[in-house]
Design a protein around this motif. Structure first.
Motif, PDB file in Angstrom:
ATOM      1  N   VAL A 157       0.794  -1.394   0.214  1.00 20.02           N
ATOM      2  CA  VAL A 157       0.022   0.023  -0.033  1.00 20.02           C
ATOM      3  C   VAL A 157       0.828   1.084   0.080  1.00 20.02           C
ATOM      4  CG1 VAL A 157      -2.448   0.965   1.620  1.00 20.02           C
ATOM      5  CG2 VAL A 157      -1.453  -1.289   1.417  1.00 20.02           C
ATOM      6  N   GLU A 172      -5.098   4.543  -0.733  1.00 24.20           N
ATOM      7  CA  GLU A 172      -5.597   3.094  -1.235  1.00 24.20           C
ATOM      8  C   GLU A 172      -5.541   2.243  -0.602  1.00 24.20           C
ATOM      9  OE1 GLU A 172      -2.915  -1.065  -2.894  1.00 24.20           O
ATOM     10  OE2 GLU A 172      -1.615   1.284  -3.120  1.00 24.20           O
ATOM     11  N   LEU A 173      -5.292   2.700   0.999  1.00 27.95           N
ATOM     12  CA  LEU A 173      -5.792   2.462   2.603  1.00 27.95           C
ATOM     13  C   LEU A 173      -6.556   2.935   2.731  1.00 27.95           C
ATOM     14  CD1 LEU A 173      -4.326   1.759   5.464  1.00 27.95           C
ATOM     15  CD2 LEU A 173      -4.133   4.203   5.725  1.00 27.95           C
TER      16      LEU A 173
END
Length: 204
Positions: A4, A9-10
């Motif tokens: 990540v 995206e997290l």
């Protein structure tokens, strides 16, 4: 392995916090926080050096050992230990600290983030004397954030359930010491050293 690399995206993976969770952070202690600190015998103090290297140190004393000086300031006394001073050396280069305050048997925790200073003398030191031991220094924390953390990690780990405890699942402290730190000492000698008498003279 897929790493990540960004917050978008997290957030795709873990989602966004609810408005209530995101807004629970406060900047000052209230009466409930003071009551929690008065009941807390143990905390974890996270620090980071100027180069980013990190340390987490446990601190323990009779309940209420963290002294509340005012709604934005607390003090944590130093007690005899291994004298590595990892966290203290970090504070000298980077004042930012994170603390988690635990009450045995409770899954929720109190978290305080702030900026720390090392103090070697102050008028409140006498109030932190335990068994005749007046601390040689204290960590003074100016509070930036205070909030409570939920109990899910404690529930998942069953940390406070004695029936789930397995203290002998890992090698004893004496065996670890002999294997890594004191290879020249006899195991029986180390078992005696780390035995029941190890808890005596904690403040000398």
């Amino acid at each position: 392995m897929r790493e990540v690399t960004g917050e978008a995206e997290l957030r795709e993976l873990i989602g966004e916090p609810t408005a209530r969770v995101a807004g629970k952070v406060r900047r000052e202690l209230d009466a409930l926080d003071r009551a929690w600190l008065a009941a807390t015998p143990f905390l974890l103090m996270a620090t980071s050096a100027a180069d980013g290297s990190c340390d987490v140190s446990p601190k323990g004393d009779p309940a209420g050992f963290t002294l509340v000086l005012d709604e934005r300031t607390i003090a944590v006394p130093e007690r005899p230990g291994n004298r590595r001073a990892d966290g203290f050396r970090n504070i000298l280069g980077n004042p930012h600290v994170g603390l988690i305050f635990l009450i045995p048997g409770r899954g929720d925790t109190l978290r305080i983030n702030g900026r720390a200073r090392l103090v070697r003398e102050a008028d409140f030191f006498d109030r932190m004397t335990v068994e005749g031991h007046r601390p040689p220094l204290a960590v003074l924390v100016d509070i930036d954030e205070v909030f409570y953390h939920c109990s899910k990690a404690f529930l998942r780990s069953a940390l406070w359930k004695p029936e789930r405890w397995q203290p002998d699942a890992a090698p004893s402290r004496a065996r670890i010491a002999q294997g890594q730190e004191r290879q020249d000492q006899d195991l029986a000698e180390l078992e005696a050293y780390y035995g029941p008498g190890y808890g005596q003279d904690l403040y000398s």
